[in-house]
Design a protein around this motif. Structure first.
Motif, PDB file in Angstrom:
ATOM      1  N   LEU A  71       1.173  -1.463  -0.347  1.00 51.07           N
ATOM      2  CA  LEU A  71      -0.016   0.122  -0.173  1.00 51.07           C
ATOM      3  C   LEU A  71       0.718   1.666   0.106  1.00 51.07           C
ATOM      4  O   LEU A  71       0.617   1.904  -1.000  1.00 51.07           O
ATOM      5  CB  LEU A  71      -0.805   0.123   0.760  1.00 51.07           C
ATOM      6  N   THR A  72       1.921   1.420   0.943  1.00 58.94           N
ATOM      7  CA  THR A  72       2.526   2.488   0.495  1.00 58.94           C
ATOM      8  C   THR A  72       3.710   2.895  -0.464  1.00 58.94           C
ATOM      9  O   THR A  72       3.493   3.909  -1.022  1.00 58.94           O
ATOM     10  CB  THR A  72       3.729   2.366   2.383  1.00 58.94           C
ATOM     11  N   GLN A  73       4.075   1.611  -1.112  1.00 57.19           N
ATOM     12  CA  GLN A  73       4.545   1.876  -2.883  1.00 57.19           C
ATOM     13  C   GLN A  73       3.382   2.329  -4.051  1.00 57.19           C
ATOM     14  O   GLN A  73       4.036   3.000  -4.260  1.00 57.19           O
ATOM     15  CB  GLN A  73       5.178   0.271  -2.897  1.00 57.19           C
ATOM     16  N   GLN A  74       2.328   1.333  -3.466  1.00 54.35           N
ATOM     17  CA  GLN A  74       1.471   2.111  -4.365  1.00 54.35           C
ATOM     18  C   GLN A  74       1.066   3.537  -4.222  1.00 54.35           C
ATOM     19  O   GLN A  74       1.017   4.532  -5.494  1.00 54.35           O
ATOM     20  CB  GLN A  74       0.214   0.796  -4.624  1.00 54.35           C
ATOM     21  N   ARG A  75       0.776   4.252  -3.262  1.00 53.99           N
ATOM     22  CA  ARG A  75       0.791   5.796  -2.687  1.00 53.99           C
ATOM     23  C   ARG A  75       1.481   6.636  -3.363  1.00 53.99           C
ATOM     24  O   ARG A  75       1.641   7.265  -3.723  1.00 53.99           O
ATOM     25  CB  ARG A  75       0.112   5.499  -1.027  1.00 53.99           C
ATOM     26  N   GLU A 184      -3.735  15.932  -4.849  1.00 51.67           N
ATOM     27  CA  GLU A 184      -2.080  15.178  -4.772  1.00 51.67           C
ATOM     28  C   GLU A 184      -1.842  15.526  -3.374  1.00 51.67           C
ATOM     29  O   GLU A 184      -0.963  14.831  -2.425  1.00 51.67           O
ATOM     30  CB  GLU A 184      -1.734  16.158  -5.684  1.00 51.67           C
ATOM     31  N   LYS A 185      -2.053  17.095  -2.740  1.00 57.15           N
ATOM     32  CA  LYS A 185      -1.916  17.342  -1.441  1.00 57.15           C
ATOM     33  C   LYS A 185      -2.708  17.274  -0.483  1.00 57.15           C
ATOM     34  O   LYS A 185      -1.695  16.598   0.780  1.00 57.15           O
ATOM     35  CB  LYS A 185      -2.191  19.272  -1.366  1.00 57.15           C
ATOM     36  N   LYS A 186      -3.728  16.389  -0.361  1.00 55.16           N
ATOM     37  CA  LYS A 186      -4.073  15.379   1.191  1.00 55.16           C
ATOM     38  C   LYS A 186      -3.216  14.273   0.778  1.00 55.16           C
ATOM     39  O   LYS A 186      -3.286  13.406   1.973  1.00 55.16           O
ATOM     40  CB  LYS A 186      -5.689  15.302   0.655  1.00 55.16           C
ATOM     41  N   LEU A 187      -2.877  13.324  -0.468  1.00 48.74           N
ATOM     42  CA  LEU A 187      -1.988  12.417  -0.497  1.00 48.74           C
ATOM     43  C   LEU A 187      -0.827  12.377   0.173  1.00 48.74           C
ATOM     44  O   LEU A 187      -0.449  10.876   0.778  1.00 48.74           O
ATOM     45  CB  LEU A 187      -2.507  11.106  -2.213  1.00 48.74           C
ATOM     46  N   VAL A 192       2.596  11.251   4.593  1.00 45.73           N
ATOM     47  CA  VAL A 192       3.878  11.529   6.049  1.00 45.73           C
ATOM     48  C   VAL A 192       3.044  11.113   6.955  1.00 45.73           C
ATOM     49  O   VAL A 192       3.790  11.221   7.900  1.00 45.73           O
ATOM     50  CB  VAL A 192       3.957  13.569   5.509  1.00 45.73           C
ATOM     51  N   GLU A 193       2.054  11.193   7.249  1.00 45.69           N
ATOM     52  CA  GLU A 193       0.860  11.206   8.209  1.00 45.69           C
ATOM     53  C   GLU A 193       1.020   9.694   8.566  1.00 45.69           C
ATOM     54  O   GLU A 193       1.185   9.144   9.811  1.00 45.69           O
ATOM     55  CB  GLU A 193      -0.948  11.154   8.592  1.00 45.69           C
TER      56      GLU A 193
END
Length: 195
Positions: A71-75, A184-187, A192-193
């Protein structure tokens, strides 16, 4: 009570099938679950939300760290694609956003422009081979152009909407409500979160 237990059993089996077989089709997963459980065609089928909840639980339990890494890689890949597509105001949708993606999930983005050829020109400028098809959404009679291409080992899908439909998301296949879209900003903030 028996009906509720059977419904839960179908949801859990469908979720397991979706996770183990990298399946994205809720209807097919329900059919396979009913068959594997040896049930007659039940009218008491779980809805997609129940299956998605069971899928979250199953993935946490059996794929934990592994699924978190996919999931991290995909995001991160989605974020890179969104930077490239910035002028088309891309939004992340689907399983990578909801957190139920699997290793082979396609990253789905909605992009907005006046003419779909603008997307084709950008992809050609970047020397990215692509396929084009059409996407249908339940309850909407219109077909939307959909560009598919690879980013390394990951598949991406761009569905093109006119600017006029930016605030009018199509129905989500899980809930039936307007799809959740992430900018993009929210992603970036989510990445980061979540560390």
């Amino acid at each position: 009570m028996r009906n509720q237990q059977q419904r839960q059993q179908i949801a859990e089996t469908a979720a397991r099938i979706m996770a183990q077989e990298s399946l994205d089709d809720f209807k097919l997963a329900k059919q396979k679950a009913v068959a594997r459980l040896g049930l007659s065609q039940s009218r008491n089928l779980p809805d997609n939300q129940e299956i998605e909840q069971a899928l979250h639980t199953y993935q946490k339990l059996f794929y934990g760290q592994e699924q978190s890494q996919w999931l991290t890689q995909q995001r991160h890949t989605a974020l890179q694609a969104m930077k490239m597509l910035q002028s088309f105001e891309p939004c992340l949708v689907g399983k990578v956003l909801s957190g139920t993606s699997h290793e082979y999930s396609t990253i789905s983005l909605h992009v907005f422009c006046d003419t779909q050829e603008e997307i084709a020109w950008l992809l050609m400028e970047q020397n990215i081979p692509y396929e084009i098809s059409e996407r249908l959404y339940p309850g909407i009679e219109r077909k939307y152009p959909c560009y598919r291409f690879m980013a390394g080992e990951t598949r991406l899908s761009l569905t093109v909407f006119p600017y006029a439909e930016k605030r009018q998301a199509p129905p989500d296949p899980v809930t039936g409500k307007p799809m959740q879209r992430m900018t993009e900003k929210k992603l970036k903030e989510m990445i980061v979160e979540n560390g």
